[in-house]
Scaffold this active site. Structure first.
Site, PDB file in Angstrom:
ATOM      1  N   TYR A   1      43.493  47.224  41.320  1.00 15.90           N
ATOM      2  CA  TYR A   1      43.809  46.768  41.136  1.00 15.90           C
ATOM      3  C   TYR A   1      44.692  45.112  40.012  1.00 15.90           C
ATOM      4  O   TYR A   1      44.749  45.832  39.554  1.00 15.90           O
ATOM      5  CB  TYR A   1      42.138  45.088  41.138  1.00 15.90           C
ATOM      6  CG  TYR A   1      42.709  43.748  41.533  1.00 15.90           C
ATOM      7  CD1 TYR A   1      41.658  42.710  40.416  1.00 15.90           C
ATOM      8  CD2 TYR A   1      42.250  43.212  42.940  1.00 15.90           C
ATOM      9  CE1 TYR A   1      41.590  42.248  40.539  1.00 15.90           C
ATOM     10  CE2 TYR A   1      41.904  41.900  43.131  1.00 15.90           C
ATOM     11  CZ  TYR A   1      42.040  41.141  42.134  1.00 15.90           C
ATOM     12  OH  TYR A   1      41.872  40.032  42.141  1.00 15.90           O
TER      13      TYR A   1
ATOM     14  N   ASP B   1      50.951  47.234  35.281  1.00 11.36           N
ATOM     15  CA  ASP B   1      49.642  46.145  34.906  1.00 11.36           C
ATOM     16  C   ASP B   1      48.778  46.089  33.759  1.00 11.36           C
ATOM     17  O   ASP B   1      47.511  47.005  33.981  1.00 11.36           O
ATOM     18  CB  ASP B   1      49.118  46.198  36.424  1.00 11.36           C
ATOM     19  CG  ASP B   1      48.105  44.936  36.189  1.00 11.36           C
ATOM     20  OD1 ASP B   1      47.180  44.402  37.184  1.00 11.36           O
ATOM     21  OD2 ASP B   1      48.007  44.189  35.120  1.00 11.36           O
TER      22      ASP B   1
ATOM     23  N   LYS C   1      44.388  37.600  30.672  1.00 12.43           N
ATOM     24  CA  LYS C   1      43.079  37.730  29.808  1.00 12.43           C
ATOM     25  C   LYS C   1      43.523  38.135  28.688  1.00 12.43           C
ATOM     26  O   LYS C   1      43.617  36.317  27.599  1.00 12.43           O
ATOM     27  CB  LYS C   1      42.053  39.575  30.047  1.00 12.43           C
ATOM     28  CG  LYS C   1      41.912  38.953  31.676  1.00 12.43           C
ATOM     29  CD  LYS C   1      41.718  40.992  31.722  1.00 12.43           C
ATOM     30  CE  LYS C   1      41.048  41.015  33.192  1.00 12.43           C
ATOM     31  NZ  LYS C   1      39.989  40.392  33.657  1.00 12.43           N
TER      32      LYS C   1
HETATM   33  P1  KE4 Z   1      43.366  36.960  37.105  1.00 14.49           P
HETATM   34  O1  KE4 Z   1      44.317  36.795  38.536  1.00 14.49           O
HETATM   35  O2  KE4 Z   1      42.275  36.982  37.663  1.00 14.49           O
HETATM   36  O3  KE4 Z   1      43.667  36.367  35.752  1.00 14.49           O
HETATM   37  O4  KE4 Z   1      44.220  38.450  36.826  1.00 14.49           O
HETATM   38  C1  KE4 Z   1      44.296  39.423  37.889  1.00 14.49           C
HETATM   39  C2  KE4 Z   1      44.117  40.560  37.605  1.00 14.49           C
HETATM   40  C3  KE4 Z   1      44.981  41.668  38.000  1.00 14.49           C
HETATM   41  N1  KE4 Z   1      45.867  42.853  37.105  1.00 14.49           N
HETATM   42  C4  KE4 Z   1      44.152  43.421  37.054  1.00 14.49           C
HETATM   43  C5  KE4 Z   1      44.172  44.729  35.593  1.00 14.49           C
HETATM   44  C6  KE4 Z   1      43.004  42.728  36.821  1.00 14.49           C
HETATM   45  O5  KE4 Z   1      42.268  43.291  36.404  1.00 14.49           O
HETATM   46  C7  KE4 Z   1      42.783  41.763  36.986  1.00 14.49           C
HETATM   47  C8  KE4 Z   1      41.826  40.572  37.390  1.00 14.49           C
HETATM   48  N2  KE4 Z   1      40.462  41.517  36.605  1.00 14.49           N
HETATM   49  C9  KE4 Z   1      38.906  40.876  37.997  1.00 14.49           C
HETATM   50  C10 KE4 Z   1      38.073  42.313  37.082  1.00 14.49           C
HETATM   51  N3  KE4 Z   1      38.353  43.262  37.628  1.00 14.49           N
HETATM   52  C11 KE4 Z   1      38.744  39.435  37.322  1.00 14.49           C
HETATM   53  C12 KE4 Z   1      37.569  39.771  37.263  1.00 14.49           C
HETATM   54  C13 KE4 Z   1      37.301  38.316  38.810  1.00 14.49           C
HETATM   55  O6  KE4 Z   1      38.593  38.749  40.093  1.00 14.49           O
HETATM   56  O7  KE4 Z   1      36.941  37.769  38.751  1.00 14.49           O
END
Ligand code: KE4
Length: 435
Positions: free
Chosen positions: A151, A246, A274
């Site tokens: 993801y 990523d 994060k």
């Molecule tokens: P954000 O747009 O949520 O800051 O980041 C997206 C993203 C991009 N790449 C990786 C590897 C990620 O894990 C994420 C976001 N992770 C999720 C948890 N699975 C955030 C939680 C959510 O979607 O609320």
């Protein structure tokens, strides 16, 4: 603070969830928070400190969500709060350059040798999306390749799942993503280098980049097979595609230098998020100057953001990196998290429950499977019903894991023996309940 329940004068998660659903879609601002994967009512968090969360009913939880990764030094760390309060006193947002942006970028460049230039964003989605656009602009190619189960946030080109046949074009994994766009996203299987080589062969000189979570956490924690990431590196170099790591989740989480420090493979571009925001909205992407300087204002690839490099967010990120850069931080984190992971596995074994767990640094995975899964297909064979029952037994006991069987969980430097012992005690009871 949330209004109390008019009938009882007390706040309740149920009442707050009902109230929220009247004005927020699904009562949440990020889908995964809605507890759809585990059922039940999301906890409305009133405050957090160190390893703990408190919900609006005053219940305390040992927190292994850590805001999905950012809170690696625990909540409300005094050093972070001090830097944030000082920055807030100087103003919340300028929309103009600020020295802290330079300072944080300098830290990233020191920690990631192939990163010579950085661009901050306000989320991991923006970072991954912008890195993708840069790869397409730099290579002048339209196709991208990602992996089933990985993801990268919610950019249209990345909300794509494998097509019907292995070599077929991607199809949208979300409504609203045009088929015409999704077809430019090719989807391979993580840890299956042949599936990548086949797609490169089927689409010669067409793939702009391979984007991968080098240590995935979004299909639960999965480890790259020996040679897999080095193989991606070689295929990308041979076919003129950029390799994009990523590291939004793995960066500063599995090691100070992220997954690339552990696996010894250098990508062309890296995306971060994060931890580098310390709980405030920050994403970033970076790479060699020759590639990054294709970005506006120097080059033709456009990208912008009102709150990119926000001073409060930079302050929180700098303070967090101060703490995780301390000698031995990750060794201690890995050792303490290991006691939890080993203890969970032992408790499950004693109860006769098919369960496994593993970790790297402060990133961990637990699976209702006798052995840790090698990839996406195995993750999906988990006993999800048993996970749900375990999840709620632990929540009721005051232990808060991510509300999904396909998410990694997170350990912080604020978690000590007391929290681990409390968690293992609850786990012994929970495993006995679900056996
Ligand atoms: P954000 O747009 O949520 O800051 O980041 C997206 C993203 C991009 N790449 C990786 C590897 C990620 O894990 C994420 C976001 N992770 C999720 C948890 N699975 C955030 C939680 C959510 O979607 O609320």
């Amino acid at each position: 603070m949330n209004a109390p329940d008019p009938s009882t004068g007390r706040r309740s998660n149920e009442a707050e969830f009902e109230r929220a659903r009247r004005v927020l879609v699904g009562g949440v601002n990020s889908a995964v928070r809605a507890f759809r994967a585990v059922g039940g009512t999301p906890r409305f968090i009133a405050r957090a400190e160190g390893p703990y969360l408190w919900d609006v009913e005053g219940r305390r939880y040992v927190d292994y969500l850590g805001s999905w990764g950012p809170m690696i030094v625990g909540h409300s760390h005094p050093h972070v709060l001090e830097r944030v309060r000082a920055a807030a006193g100087d103003g919340l947002s300028f929309g103009a350059p600020n020295v802290m942006e330079t300072e944080l970028a300098e830290r990233l460049c020191r920690l990631f040798p192939q990163v010579e230039r950085v661009r901050f964003t306000s989320s991991g989605t923006e970072a991954a999306m912008s890195a993708l656009r840069l790869a397409r602009g730099f290579t002048k190619r339209d196709k991208i390749l990602k992996f089933e189960g990985c993801y990268h946030g919610t950019a249209d080109s990345l909300l794509v799942k494998a097509g019907s046949g292995a070599l077929a074009f991607g199809t949208p994994s979300s409504a609203g993503v045009p088929e015409d766009l999704a077809r430019h996203t090719l989807v391979a299987r993580f840890n299956d280098l042949a599936s990548v080589a086949d797609l490169f062969a089927a689409h010669p000189e067409s793939i702009a980049c391979v984007m991968v979570e080098p240590i995935p956490g979004n299909m639960n924690l999965i480890l790259p097979a020996p040679g897999f990431l080095a193989g991606l590196r070689e295929l990308c170099s041979r076919h003129g595609a950029l390799l994009v790591f990523d590291e939004v989740m793995s960066g500063f989480r599995v090691a100070l230098g992220g997954a690339q420090q552990i696996v010894g493979v250098q990508p062309d571009l890296s995306a971060f998020g994060k931890v580098i925001g310390g709980g405030m909205p920050v994403g970033a992407f970076g790479g060699p100057a020759a590639v990054m300087e294709m970005m506006a204002p120097l080059g033709p690839v456009y990208q912008a953001g009102t709150l990119s490099g926000n001073p409060i967010a930079m302050a929180a990120g700098l303070a967090t990196l101060d703490l995780i850069a301390e000698d031995g931080f990750f060794d201690r984190l890995h050792a303490r998290c290991g006691r939890l992971v080993d203890g969970l596995a032992a408790a499950a074994r004693d109860a006769g429950v098919a369960f496994s767990a593993r970790h790297l640094g402060g990133m961990a995975g637990m699976y209702m499977l006798a052995e840790p899964p090698a990839g996406y297909e195995q993750v999906l064979t988990q006993d999800v019903d048993r996970f749900k029952r375990f999840y709620h037994a632990m929540l009721a006991a005051g232990v808060y894991f991510p509300p999904s069987p396909v998410e990694a969980f997170f350990f912080s430097s604020a978690h000590g023996d007391e929290q681990v012992d409390f968690t293992l005690d609850a786990a012994r009871r929970a495993f006995a309940e679900v056996a």
